[in-house]
Structure formats: C-alpha cells, structure tokens
Design a protein around this motif. Structure first.
Motif, PDB file in Angstrom:
ATOM      1  N   TYR A   3       0.500  -1.005   0.022  1.00 41.55           N
ATOM      2  CA  TYR A   3      -0.728   0.197  -0.176  1.00 41.55           C
ATOM      3  C   TYR A   3       0.702   1.281   0.120  1.00 41.55           C
ATOM      4  O   TYR A   3       0.377   2.507  -1.215  1.00 41.55           O
ATOM      5  N   GLU A   4       1.866   1.168   0.717  1.00 42.85           N
ATOM      6  CA  GLU A   4       2.834   2.537   0.806  1.00 42.85           C
ATOM      7  C   GLU A   4       3.764   2.336  -0.290  1.00 42.85           C
ATOM      8  O   GLU A   4       3.849   4.021  -1.003  1.00 42.85           O
ATOM      9  N   THR A  47       0.726   4.359  -3.240  1.00 41.92           N
ATOM     10  CA  THR A  47       0.477   5.575  -2.529  1.00 41.92           C
ATOM     11  C   THR A  47       1.599   6.464  -2.374  1.00 41.92           C
ATOM     12  O   THR A  47       1.258   8.000  -1.496  1.00 41.92           O
ATOM     13  N   SER A  93       0.767  10.689  -3.360  1.00 45.88           N
ATOM     14  CA  SER A  93      -0.003  10.954  -4.061  1.00 45.88           C
ATOM     15  C   SER A  93      -0.485  12.702  -3.360  1.00 45.88           C
ATOM     16  O   SER A  93       0.406  12.651  -2.694  1.00 45.88           O
ATOM     17  N   LYS A 147      -3.649   8.792  -0.304  1.00 45.60           N
ATOM     18  CA  LYS A 147      -3.460   8.007   1.046  1.00 45.60           C
ATOM     19  C   LYS A 147      -4.116   9.725   1.825  1.00 45.60           C
ATOM     20  O   LYS A 147      -4.239   8.710   2.749  1.00 45.60           O
ATOM     21  N   SER A 156      -8.142   8.243   1.852  1.00 46.53           N
ATOM     22  CA  SER A 156      -7.636   6.496   1.901  1.00 46.53           C
ATOM     23  C   SER A 156      -9.469   6.339   1.621  1.00 46.53           C
ATOM     24  O   SER A 156      -9.412   5.009   1.683  1.00 46.53           O
ATOM     25  N   ASN A 207      -8.720   3.280  -0.898  1.00 44.82           N
ATOM     26  CA  ASN A 207      -8.259   1.494  -0.895  1.00 44.82           C
ATOM     27  C   ASN A 207      -9.580   0.574  -0.932  1.00 44.82           C
ATOM     28  O   ASN A 207      -9.528   0.108  -1.035  1.00 44.82           O
TER      29      ASN A 207
END
Length: 815
Positions: free
Chosen positions: A274-275, A278, A281, A384, A387, A391
């Motif tokens: 995820y890091e 994103t 961002s 992010k 989110s 997500n």
C-alpha cells in the motif's frame, strides 16, 4: 473545390501544430536530443537486444544484460505483423520529442472537431492541452510511453462520442483505430485510467438511453464498441499476450513469499505494498497548483534568481556571486506531500476560467460527464490523503493495485478540464448578448474569489515539506529560513500572476461585449493569452538547456576504468555494481548485469536481492556467476573486484533438497552450498514440456547424484536466445545453469531430444543429464509471439476491410 476549401482550416491547423512543436523543441533542428534520464536507462537495458537486432536483423526476445536475464517484451521488442506500430510511426514523423507534442495537439483537435468546435478555437484549445505543464515535463524526464498513451486518449474519446452521436460507422472506425494506437503505446496504466473515464462516459449515456427507452440505439452502440474493441485488441495481440505472460513473472504480480526480507509476516500477498502504491499521493491543498503553478513551491529544483532570500543567504556565507547564481538554480522549493516533483501540474488559470464559464451556458450533459471525470480523477489522485476511496479501489477494483504513483491519474483531469474550457470558450461567443455579461461576471467573481481566498489564506500554511528534515540537518536552520521565505514569495507572486491573467481575459471579453473588439480579435487575444500562460510556465522546466548533443543520448554511458578492465574478459559471466543497488542500467550497457532499471522487474530476482544479496550472501552471487563486483573507493573511483569463487556457466551438483514452499526455498538459500547442492520446491518438481498440456513428462525424484572430479559442462555458443553446452560426466547427473528460469518460451534439448527444465535455487535452471558426453542446447522461441502475430495479422486485415467498407458506406450515405 468546396471540399478542399472546407479542409483548408484543418490543414492550416495541422501545419500550425507542426510549426509550434518544432519551435518549442527547436534544438532538434540542429540534431540535438533532449536528455531524458529514463531513456538513457532504457538504452542501457536494451543494448544487448539492439546490438543483436543490428547484427542478425532478427529479434532475440530475451536479454541477459539485465536482472540476470529477462524477456524483452517490455524493452521495445518488435513483433511480426504489428501494422499499428507502422501507422503510429507515420503519425510520429517529427523528431522526438516534437512528435509527442504534435500528437497531443492532433488528438485533442480531433476530439474538439467531434464536439463541433470551430477550427480556430479548437486550434488554441489543442495548444492549451498540449502545453499543460505535466504533459511537457514527462517529455523532459523521458516518460515517453506515458506521453504516447496520453496523446491518443482524446482520439479514443472522440470516437466514443461519435458513436453516442449515432455516427456508428465513422465513430466505430475512429474508436477502433484510436484504441489500437492507444494500446500500442504500451503504457497500460494510462490506458487503464482511460478505461475508467470511458466507464463514466458509457455509464452516463447508458442511463440516458434507458431513461429514454432507446434500447435499439444502446444495442447498436454496444455492438460497435465490441467490434472496435476486439479488433483493436487483436491488432495488438502479440504485445498484450506477451505482457500478460511476463506480468506473472514480474514485480507486478503477487508474491509467493509470506514473509518480508526482515522476517516479519506479510500483511498481503500483493507484490506492491500500500505504501509503495500510494507513495506519490497528491495533497488535497496541493491540488491548488492547478490554478497557480508554484503555490506549493513548483519543483525540487527551482531557479530562484538573484532577488531571492536564498541568494542573499548564500552570498552572505562568502560564496562568490557567480557561484551563487548557479546554486540558486537548483533549489528544493517544493513543499507538498510527494517525495519528488519535477514540475507542478498546472493546467492554466485561463483554462480553468473557461471551464467554470462553461457551466453558465445551456446545461449540456457533456459538461457533467466531464465534471464527473474531473472529480473522480482528483479524488483518486489524493491517494493516501483520501484513503476511503483509495483503499476501496486497491482492495476491490480489478487491476488498480497493479499500478503505483496514484497521483498520475490526474491525467484524466488534465484532459477533461481543457475540453470543458474550450466548450466554454466556444459557447460564450454563441450566447445571446444579455447572457454574455451574466456568465462573464459570475465566472470572474468565482475564479478571482478563489484566488483572493488563497491570497488571504496564506497564513494557514507553514511552507514545510516532507524532505525538510534532511535539508535542516544538511544545511542548517538559516538555510531553511531563507528557503521558506522564498517558498512564501513564490506562493504570493504566482497567485497574483493568476489574478492578473484572469483580469486580462475578463477585460478582453468585456471589451468584446462592448463591441470594442471584433469576435476574431477577441478570440485571438484570448487564445494567445491562454496558450502563452502555459507556454512560459512549461519553458521553466523543459527548454533548450534540456537538450544535449545527440551522441550523449545515443551513447549515454562512458566506460570507467573498472569497466575497461572487466571487458578484457571475453567469457560469459555476470557483473554486480554495488552502487547501482539493482536500480541502474549503466552496468547493463557494458556487461551482463544482475541489476537494471525497469518499472516491472523480474519478481524473483528482485526478491533474491532483497532477501539474500542485500544481506551479503556471497553464495548467491556465486550461483549467479557474478565474476566481477564493481565497488567504489573513498574517492568515489570505481574498481573491479574479481570473484574467484563464481560457480561458472553451469555445474553438476551432488544433492537436491526438496522443500514444500517458496518460503522454504528462499530460506534454504541462506546456507546452501550452491556448488554442490540445489534446492527445488516440490511444486516445481513436476515438469510439463512446452508441447504438452496434460500429464507431466518428468517427475524429479532423485535427491543424490554421483559427481566425479572430471565431470564438466562447457559453454560453446552464446547468444541471448540460444545457448549451447558440451557436458561430460561418467554418471547420470543433475546440472545447474546460471541462467534465469522462465517457464514460457525456453526449451532444452540433450542431443536434439527435448528435456524438462527445472526451477532450481529459486531463480535458476536445472537439467537431469544422462551419463556420457552430450550436447545441451537452450533456445528461446516463445509461442506467445507466434500466436499473437497470427491474431494480429487477422485483426489487421479485419480493420482494413472495415475501414474501406465503412468509408464507402459513409460516402454513399453523404451523397
């Protein structure tokens, strides 16, 4: 004659696009090339492939110069019957990067013609789209595939709108050709984002058809899109099939490992965290740089000039003025949420002005389609920082989690807002006189109101960025204070700049209402102002200083002393450059490297680096036949260390360790004696020959083999796609080859008889070799290329027939 006269404005526009493209990138006229860092890296990656192509006039489809070995499917491989690529080459007749700028203009102009905008306003609108700062900066850094795909987006959208206008033949043909060109551009992230926009467009029209009970029109539209889509995909079948095959092998696919390189359990099997997805961002407030370019500092290398606080600070430290001038040219003024920004994503304040004005015209449904695209793009670009939406897309929307740099979805916004702007520009001159003033003052009030709020809201910001701790530690608090003051000044000056531009365009349109300016004069003045605004901002980031002598791009790397020393060794081996850290193609330009530069690296090779090589497991370097390690001394000079313990091109082992999973296979490498042992996951012990589809031809069950001191395997012939060995062994043995395992395309033969290839030591190939003397050959002859080329040929024939037939019936209908 009348038809020719009708074509004259379009011919003039196209000539204008050519001239503007060449003028903007005028160093191309003397043969210079723009220095694109990504293209320099690509040149290193593709060196072996390109040399092979020149020598043999054929494609290898495999290179050993990067990551130990990988297919060239994403390195510019040429495929048979790729006629769409030939069409694309015709359209990109200008020298690079003027060719991409021309495509920006042309594609957007075609979209505006479909929306029935007159040629002059469409000409200015196309220039405004093409000079959007983000579209220019990606040319500066070498994101050519991205620029290529973006350039065809408006053309695809034009075809879709034509179909929904019930121009089924013409719309279908344009959609088919444009979609084929879009796919051929080979930047699937941009194409994926375009599909998301098309879903919004299609959903809106579908709702309208159902609401009006126009089921027949809906059915026709769907049928046209299916035919166009199938043929467009078919024409690109080879690349799509090959990319799909390679994707499973790359870092864009799910990982088999359940733990991280530090030993912690993984939260997800997705190859990209995820890091990572994103990391880039957009900040919510940062999005305001769409209206004022340097409101968040601009870029990581702004030129602050001699009037800046930074210049005063540097000269106060005793730095001579001539040195200070150069130092302030590369100041990190950007203070947004992203790690690095090469330029702000400025769309133009006048473009924004007309986009707002477009909503004061008759309420047209296309405005709301485009507005939906703008908001959708903007919200997802926050990544992010928003989110909930991000997500949801990562977890539930297919393929979304395969792409990183979520901020780049703003390309949809940078397409939709200019379309809205040109619609507003065009419709303003068609409004009734009493409506013009009403639309003008309301638009002016909104846009200037927003800018004034930004001016007074300046105190809400502290002008601190995510990298400021580093600058503080490196250069001290006084440096940071000067930098923040300059950031604040850029904020104020650029907001004032935008206000002045809005007042100027407001004044021109007001004088037009008062009959002081004729329509043509007003259109030209507004058009020049709109394009000039973007032109001069773009010039701050990509200009004549961005160009170098052509030789610097054609030969982007010069050999070091270490390289020259290594190149004296003419055997087949690999090189590891420590400083490259698996992310630099310089070594690939000269040697067969275990590193490289690619957006989708071979997954297992990257994991091998993260889990083993980065932890100084020399045994893994030995099994990869890393004969030379390039390091740097304290003075930064490179030197080559000879690794005398490299295993060589191939060797017989005594023992195979069977493990139950990829986790166990990776952990076994921690202490594996690679010269005498091999590790195989049980799931890879059953091998299917390429010609078979059902039962395994061989199941490896032996775990121990006799190995005498005279047993040997010698490499006799090396080509990227063809390796030939002679083996000698008095016993049946198991050989490990220091070549990357890839389960599609490679075949192995022993004395001409096909033999199964085993995946050994996580990344390498292994063969069970009978006793005696034998000739072993590996050949890379990918079936995916043969299958895809056949489909591409048939689809291309279908496209040509459809174009001929469609144009015939369209012409007949018009007559």
């Amino acid at each position: 004659m009348k038809k020719f006269q009708a074509l004259l404005p379009h011919i003039a526009a196209i000539i204008g696009f050519v001239l503007v493209s060449v003028i903007y990138f005028h160093p191309i006229l003397k043969g210079d090339k723009i220095y694109q860092s990504d293209i320099a890296q690509y040149t290193g990656m593709a060196k072996e492939q390109n040399d092979f192509r020149k020598e043999t006039e054929s494609e290898p489809y495999w290179t050993n110069s990067a990551f130990g070995g990988m297919p060239t499917y994403q390195l510019g491989a040429n495929y048979p019957h790729n006629y769409i690529k030939k069409l694309d080459s015709v359209l990109r007749f200008l020298p690079r990067p003027a060719d991409y700028l021309f495509l920006y203009f042309l594609g957007f102009y075609i979209l505006l013609m479909v929306l029935k905008i007159d040629p002059l306003k469409a000409f200015f609108g196309a220039l405004a789209f093409g000079f959007s700062t983000y579209l220019i900066i990606i040319l500066g850094v070498g994101h050519n595939a991205k620029a290529h795909a973006i350039a065809y987006m408006p053309m695809v959208l034009a075809g879709v709108f034509l179909v929904f206008q019930s121009r089924y033949l013409l719309g279908g043909i344009l959609t088919m050709i444009a979609a084929a060109l879009e796919i051929q551009a080979n930047h699937f992230q941009m194409t994926y984002y375009l599909l998301l926009l098309l879903l919004i467009v299609g959903g809106f029209y579908t709702f309208q058809f159902i609401k009006e009970k126009s089921y027949k029109e809906l059915g026709k539209s769907v049928l046209v899109f299916i035919i166009a889509g199938v043929l467009a995909i078919g024409a690109n079948a080879t690349n799509l099939l090959a990319t799909s095959e390679y994707a499973k092998f790359s870092t864009r696919s799910n990982s088999e490992l359940s733990y991280e390189s530090d030993g912690k359990k993984k939260d997800s099997d997705n190859a990209m965290s995820y890091e990572y997805i994103t990391e880039y961002s957009y900040g919510k407030a940062e999005s305001l740089n769409l209206l004022a370019p340097r409101i968040f500092g601009g870029s990581n290398h702004e030129d602050l000039g001699v009037d800046s606080e930074m210049y005063k600070y540097i000269t106060a430290q005793g730095v001579p003025p001539y040195e200070a001038v150069n130092l302030v040219k590369q100041m990190p003024t950007y203070w947004g949420d992203q790690p690095i920004v090469a330029a702000p994503a400025y769309i133009g304040i006048i473009v924004f002005f007309f986009a707002v004005l477009s909503f004061f015209d008759e309420k047209k449904k296309i405005n709301y389609i485009l507005l939906s695209g703008v908001l959708f793009s903007l919200f997802l670009s926050w990544g992010k920082n928003f989110s909930i939406m991000t997500n949801f897309f990562i977890d539930f929307i297919p393929m979304y989690n395969k792409f990183r740099a979520v901020s780049s979805i703003q390309v949809l916004l940078e397409l939709c807002i200019p379309v809205l702007a040109v619609l507003g520009f065009y419709n303003y001159f068609k409004m009734e006189d009493e409506k013009k003033w009403d639309a003008l003052w309301k638009t002016g009030a909104i846009v200037i109101g927003v800018l004034v709020l930004l001016l007074f809201g300046k105190s809400l910001f502290d002008f601190s960025g995510v990298n400021d701790d580093y600058y503080l530690q490196s250069y001290g608090p006084e440096f940071m204070q000067a930098l923040k003051e300059d950031r604040s000044s850029l904020y104020t000056s650029d907001v004032f700049r935008s206000i002045m531009l809005v007042i100027a365009v407001f004044g021109i349109l007001y004088l037009y209402i008062k009959k002081t300016f004729k329509p043509l004069v007003a259109v030209v003045l507004v058009g020049v102002l709109m394009c000039g605004d973007l032109f001069f901002i773009a010039k701050n980031y990509v200009n004549k200083e961005s160009f170098v002598n052509a030789n610097e791009m054609e030969v982007p790397f010069q050999p070091s002393t270490a390289d020259m020393q290594i190149l004296q060794d003419t055997t087949h081996y690999r090189v590891f450059e420590v400083a490259g850290n698996m992310s630099n193609a310089r070594t690939s330009y000269f040697h067969k490297s275990i590193g490289g530069y690619h957006a989708a690296k071979p997954r297992r090779m990257q994991q091998l680096f993260d889990y083993q090589i980065a932890n100084n497991n020399v045994g893994v370097l030995n099994m990869l036949n890393v004969k030379y390690i390039i390091q740097s001394n304290e003075q930064g000079q490179q030197f080559a260390m000879n690794n005398a313990f490299a295993n060589g091109n191939a060797w017989f082992i005594e023992k195979i360790k069977f493990v139950n999973s990829a986790d166990e296979e990776m952990k076994a490498l921690d202490s594996l004696d690679t010269k005498n042992e091999g590790v195989i996951s049980k799931e890879n012990s059953e091998i299917y020959l390429h010609s078979l589809t059902t039962n395994p031809i061989s199941k490896l069950t032996n775990t121990e083999f006799k190995k005498d001191s005279l047993a040997s395997i010698k490499l006799d012939l090396y080509k990227p796609n063809h390796l030939k060995y002679t083996s000698k062994n008095s016993n049946e043995g198991f050989a490990v080859f220091s070549e990357m395992y890839y389960n599609n395309g490679w075949t192995a033969t022993i004395d001409g008889k096909e033999s199964p290839i085993y995946n050994v030591n996580y990344v390498l190939r292994g063969l069970q070799v009978p006793a005696g003397k034998h000739t072993i050959e590996f050949k890379f002859e990918p079936e995916v290329v043969k299958t895809g080329s056949t489909i591409a040929l048939m689809s291309s024939i279908g496209m040509v027939l459809l174009v001929i037939g469609g144009l015939y019936f369209e012409n007949k209908k018009n007559k």
